[in-house]
Structures are given as C-alpha cells and as structure tokens.
Design a protein around this motif. Structure first.
Motif, PDB file in Angstrom:
ATOM      1  N   VAL A   1      41.963  37.330  38.248  1.00 58.59           N
ATOM      2  CA  VAL A   1      42.064  37.208  39.516  1.00 58.59           C
ATOM      3  C   VAL A   1      43.625  36.960  39.926  1.00 58.59           C
ATOM      4  CG1 VAL A   1      41.256  35.622  41.823  1.00 58.59           C
ATOM      5  CG2 VAL A   1      39.680  36.571  40.008  1.00 58.59           C
ATOM      6  N   VAL A   2      44.120  37.379  40.943  1.00 58.66           N
ATOM      7  CA  VAL A   2      45.343  37.178  41.399  1.00 58.66           C
ATOM      8  C   VAL A   2      45.032  36.649  42.758  1.00 58.66           C
ATOM      9  CG1 VAL A   2      47.821  37.925  42.106  1.00 58.66           C
ATOM     10  CG2 VAL A   2      46.753  38.776  39.982  1.00 58.66           C
ATOM     11  N   GLY A   3      45.456  35.207  42.903  1.00 54.81           N
ATOM     12  CA  GLY A   3      45.422  34.825  44.213  1.00 54.81           C
ATOM     13  C   GLY A   3      46.838  35.282  45.188  1.00 54.81           C
ATOM     14  N   ASP A   4      46.867  35.935  45.951  1.00 54.10           N
ATOM     15  CA  ASP A   4      47.934  36.113  46.970  1.00 54.10           C
ATOM     16  C   ASP A   4      47.750  36.256  48.230  1.00 54.10           C
ATOM     17  OD1 ASP A   4      50.467  37.009  47.471  1.00 54.10           O
ATOM     18  OD2 ASP A   4      50.387  39.081  46.740  1.00 54.10           O
ATOM     19  N   GLY A   5      47.572  35.177  48.795  1.00 54.14           N
ATOM     20  CA  GLY A   5      47.185  34.928  50.376  1.00 54.14           C
ATOM     21  C   GLY A   5      48.210  34.331  51.081  1.00 54.14           C
ATOM     22  N   SER A   6      47.916  33.389  51.895  1.00 55.29           N
ATOM     23  CA  SER A   6      49.290  32.790  52.813  1.00 55.29           C
ATOM     24  C   SER A   6      49.849  31.503  52.222  1.00 55.29           C
ATOM     25  CB  SER A   6      48.285  32.504  54.192  1.00 55.29           C
ATOM     26  OG  SER A   6      47.306  31.464  53.966  1.00 55.29           O
TER      27      SER A   6
ATOM     28  N   ASN B   1      38.255  31.269  46.600  1.00 54.93           N
ATOM     29  CA  ASN B   1      36.759  31.678  46.306  1.00 54.93           C
ATOM     30  C   ASN B   1      36.433  31.042  45.109  1.00 54.93           C
ATOM     31  OD1 ASN B   1      34.121  32.622  46.210  1.00 54.93           O
ATOM     32  ND2 ASN B   1      34.755  34.912  46.107  1.00 54.93           N
ATOM     33  N   LYS B   2      35.412  30.030  45.028  1.00 50.47           N
ATOM     34  CA  LYS B   2      35.003  29.269  43.872  1.00 50.47           C
ATOM     35  C   LYS B   2      34.378  30.371  42.959  1.00 50.47           C
ATOM     36  CE  LYS B   2      36.333  25.212  44.987  1.00 50.47           C
ATOM     37  NZ  LYS B   2      37.467  24.510  44.675  1.00 50.47           N
ATOM     38  N   LEU B   3      34.854  30.989  41.906  1.00 48.79           N
ATOM     39  CA  LEU B   3      34.342  31.878  40.986  1.00 48.79           C
ATOM     40  C   LEU B   3      33.831  31.357  39.615  1.00 48.79           C
ATOM     41  CD1 LEU B   3      36.841  34.777  41.629  1.00 48.79           C
ATOM     42  CD2 LEU B   3      34.674  34.861  42.670  1.00 48.79           C
ATOM     43  N   GLN B   4      32.954  31.815  39.016  1.00 49.27           N
ATOM     44  CA  GLN B   4      32.143  31.664  37.842  1.00 49.27           C
ATOM     45  C   GLN B   4      32.951  32.351  36.735  1.00 49.27           C
ATOM     46  OE1 GLN B   4      30.283  28.762  37.366  1.00 49.27           O
ATOM     47  NE2 GLN B   4      30.838  28.512  39.344  1.00 49.27           N
ATOM     48  N   ARG B   5      33.217  33.579  37.367  1.00 54.50           N
ATOM     49  CA  ARG B   5      33.722  34.674  36.330  1.00 54.50           C
ATOM     50  C   ARG B   5      34.277  35.726  37.141  1.00 54.50           C
ATOM     51  NH1 ARG B   5      28.107  37.835  34.589  1.00 54.50           N
ATOM     52  NH2 ARG B   5      27.309  38.019  36.840  1.00 54.50           N
ATOM     53  N   PRO B   6      35.103  36.662  36.596  1.00 63.12           N
ATOM     54  CA  PRO B   6      35.780  37.439  37.398  1.00 63.12           C
ATOM     55  C   PRO B   6      34.794  38.271  38.320  1.00 63.12           C
ATOM     56  CG  PRO B   6      36.739  37.721  35.158  1.00 63.12           C
ATOM     57  CD  PRO B   6      35.364  36.871  35.331  1.00 63.12           C
ATOM     58  N   PRO B   7      35.181  39.024  39.529  1.00 66.08           N
ATOM     59  CA  PRO B   7      33.970  39.554  40.376  1.00 66.08           C
ATOM     60  C   PRO B   7      33.963  40.829  39.869  1.00 66.08           C
ATOM     61  CG  PRO B   7      36.030  39.217  41.379  1.00 66.08           C
ATOM     62  CD  PRO B   7      36.264  38.435  40.237  1.00 66.08           C
ATOM     63  N   CYS B   8      32.973  41.849  40.295  1.00 63.87           N
ATOM     64  CA  CYS B   8      32.527  43.059  40.033  1.00 63.87           C
ATOM     65  C   CYS B   8      33.607  44.026  40.605  1.00 63.87           C
ATOM     66  CB  CYS B   8      31.061  43.127  40.278  1.00 63.87           C
ATOM     67  SG  CYS B   8      30.547  44.910  40.199  1.00 63.87           S
ATOM     68  N   PHE B   9      34.038  45.116  40.014  1.00 68.14           N
ATOM     69  CA  PHE B   9      34.787  46.205  40.765  1.00 68.14           C
ATOM     70  C   PHE B   9      33.986  47.537  41.149  1.00 68.14           C
ATOM     71  CE2 PHE B   9      35.707  46.874  36.132  1.00 68.14           C
ATOM     72  CZ  PHE B   9      35.082  48.322  36.176  1.00 68.14           C
ATOM     73  N   GLN B  10      32.694  47.246  40.989  1.00 71.98           N
ATOM     74  CA  GLN B  10      31.762  48.448  41.372  1.00 71.98           C
ATOM     75  C   GLN B  10      32.078  48.334  43.069  1.00 71.98           C
ATOM     76  OE1 GLN B  10      30.100  50.697  39.719  1.00 71.98           O
ATOM     77  NE2 GLN B  10      31.420  49.541  38.289  1.00 71.98           N
TER      78      GLN B  10
ATOM     79  N   ARG C   1      51.804  34.258  27.455  1.00 75.49           N
ATOM     80  CA  ARG C   1      52.056  35.677  27.648  1.00 75.49           C
ATOM     81  C   ARG C   1      50.310  35.823  28.078  1.00 75.49           C
ATOM     82  NH1 ARG C   1      55.860  39.291  25.178  1.00 75.49           N
ATOM     83  NH2 ARG C   1      57.320  38.093  24.438  1.00 75.49           N
ATOM     84  N   SER C   2      50.163  36.610  29.138  1.00 72.88           N
ATOM     85  CA  SER C   2      48.618  36.732  29.457  1.00 72.88           C
ATOM     86  C   SER C   2      48.386  38.173  29.534  1.00 72.88           C
ATOM     87  CB  SER C   2      48.445  36.106  30.628  1.00 72.88           C
ATOM     88  OG  SER C   2      47.070  35.988  30.971  1.00 72.88           O
ATOM     89  N   CYS C   3      47.185  38.432  29.241  1.00 70.60           N
ATOM     90  CA  CYS C   3      46.612  39.931  29.341  1.00 70.60           C
ATOM     91  C   CYS C   3      45.768  39.923  30.400  1.00 70.60           C
ATOM     92  CB  CYS C   3      45.811  40.533  27.961  1.00 70.60           C
ATOM     93  SG  CYS C   3      46.766  40.579  26.785  1.00 70.60           S
ATOM     94  N   LEU C   4      46.229  40.435  31.572  1.00 71.18           N
ATOM     95  CA  LEU C   4      45.516  40.467  32.813  1.00 71.18           C
ATOM     96  C   LEU C   4      44.484  41.336  33.047  1.00 71.18           C
ATOM     97  CD1 LEU C   4      48.132  39.110  35.345  1.00 71.18           C
ATOM     98  CD2 LEU C   4      46.412  37.634  34.207  1.00 71.18           C
ATOM     99  N   GLY C   5      44.523  42.626  32.368  1.00 69.76           N
ATOM    100  CA  GLY C   5      43.781  43.811  32.238  1.00 69.76           C
ATOM    101  C   GLY C   5      43.441  44.189  33.899  1.00 69.76           C
ATOM    102  N   LYS C   6      42.247  44.617  34.039  1.00 66.04           N
ATOM    103  CA  LYS C   6      42.040  45.004  35.568  1.00 66.04           C
ATOM    104  C   LYS C   6      41.930  43.825  36.481  1.00 66.04           C
ATOM    105  CE  LYS C   6      39.011  47.873  38.170  1.00 66.04           C
ATOM    106  NZ  LYS C   6      39.938  48.654  38.949  1.00 66.04           N
ATOM    107  N   ILE C   7      42.702  43.776  37.506  1.00 62.43           N
ATOM    108  CA  ILE C   7      42.831  42.718  38.159  1.00 62.43           C
ATOM    109  C   ILE C   7      42.221  42.618  39.508  1.00 62.43           C
ATOM    110  CG2 ILE C   7      44.718  41.141  39.638  1.00 62.43           C
ATOM    111  CD1 ILE C   7      46.861  42.252  37.607  1.00 62.43           C
ATOM    112  N   HIS C   8      41.536  41.659  40.207  1.00 59.32           N
ATOM    113  CA  HIS C   8      40.942  41.452  41.560  1.00 59.32           C
ATOM    114  C   HIS C   8      42.009  40.653  42.258  1.00 59.32           C
ATOM    115  CE1 HIS C   8      38.188  40.870  44.474  1.00 59.32           C
ATOM    116  NE2 HIS C   8      38.433  39.533  44.658  1.00 59.32           N
ATOM    117  N   LEU C   9      42.497  41.082  43.292  1.00 58.58           N
ATOM    118  CA  LEU C   9      43.340  40.641  44.444  1.00 58.58           C
ATOM    119  C   LEU C   9      42.558  39.887  45.602  1.00 58.58           C
ATOM    120  CD1 LEU C   9      46.355  40.064  45.190  1.00 58.58           C
ATOM    121  CD2 LEU C   9      46.061  42.321  46.634  1.00 58.58           C
ATOM    122  N   ALA C  10      42.758  38.681  45.281  1.00 59.53           N
ATOM    123  CA  ALA C  10      42.096  37.637  46.194  1.00 59.53           C
ATOM    124  C   ALA C  10      43.062  37.086  47.384  1.00 59.53           C
ATOM    125  CB  ALA C  10      41.413  36.548  45.499  1.00 59.53           C
ATOM    126  N   LYS C  11      42.830  37.344  48.638  1.00 55.56           N
ATOM    127  CA  LYS C  11      43.610  36.921  49.835  1.00 55.56           C
ATOM    128  C   LYS C  11      43.062  35.493  50.153  1.00 55.56           C
ATOM    129  CE  LYS C  11      46.400  40.576  50.451  1.00 55.56           C
ATOM    130  NZ  LYS C  11      47.757  40.162  50.104  1.00 55.56           N
TER     131      LYS C  11
END
Length: 113
Positions: A83-88, A55-64, A42-52
């Motif tokens: 982050v949700v990776g939903d690309g090709s 990207n090697k991230l250190q932490r979730p990206p900013c939503f500003q 079970r996971s609490c995803l909260g505010k999701i960043h959709l990545a197409k």
C-alpha cells in the motif's frame, strides 16, 4: 512490523524521505541531539494499492474490479503486494505486510543539527 495503531494497519512502514523516518526516533515533545539511527531499505513493492485515506488493513487489499477490500474471500494472488499512502499528509508512506519484501541494506547513524 508496526503495531495495530499504524495508519494502514500492521505492516512494515517505509518512507522515501529521511525526515519522515526521523519523526519516529524520539517523542516530539522531547527532541534530542543524541545520535540516532535509521535503516536504508530495499523493498519489493510489487502491485501497489494507492490509498488516499487512512485505513486499518490486516493485509493488502484485493485488486479485483470493484472490490479493494482486505476482508474479501479472493485468493492471495488477487491481492496487491503493498500500500502507498499518498493523501493530504506531507509525506508518502509505503507499507508492506510481509517482512520478506524488505531488505535493510544499511544502518545510517546521524545527529540532528
């Protein structure tokens, strides 16, 4: 937490498909029929960043508006939670960067047939 080689950096990787999880149980050049295990989480995803794209991230990206960086100076409250990776690629991937967002509820053992 996954190592730095993960498609979206170092985080906890989750999938909605058991086939995706099964890909990581052994080396693809030496698949076996031995008993394997995977967690149902079970996971609490909260505010999701959709990545197409990966990207090697250190932490979730900013939503500003216009930012979407993981290296900016915005506060933690101005960042996405996952982050949700939903690309090709075939399967979507869900990544959290704080292990407290995940609860491994069941260990499922299985054999490939």
């Amino acid at each position: 937490m996954a190592g730095e080689k993960g498609m979206f950096g170092q985080g906890v990787y989750l999938a909605e498909s058991s086939t995706k999880a099964d890909q990581y149980t052994d080396d693809k050049s030496a698949r076996s029929r031995k008993e394997k295990g995977m967690f149902l989480v079970r996971s609490c995803l909260g505010k999701i960043h959709l990545a197409k794209t990966a990207n090697k991230l250190q932490r979730p990206p900013c939503f500003q508006s216009g930012c979407e960086s993981d290296a900016c100076e915005h506060s933690e409250r101005q960042r996405c939670d996952s982050v949700v990776g939903d690309g090709s690629w075939i399967f979507r991937e869900f990544v959290t960067y704080n292990h407290h967002q995940n609860y491994p509820e069941y260990l499922i053992t299985y054999k490939r047939v």
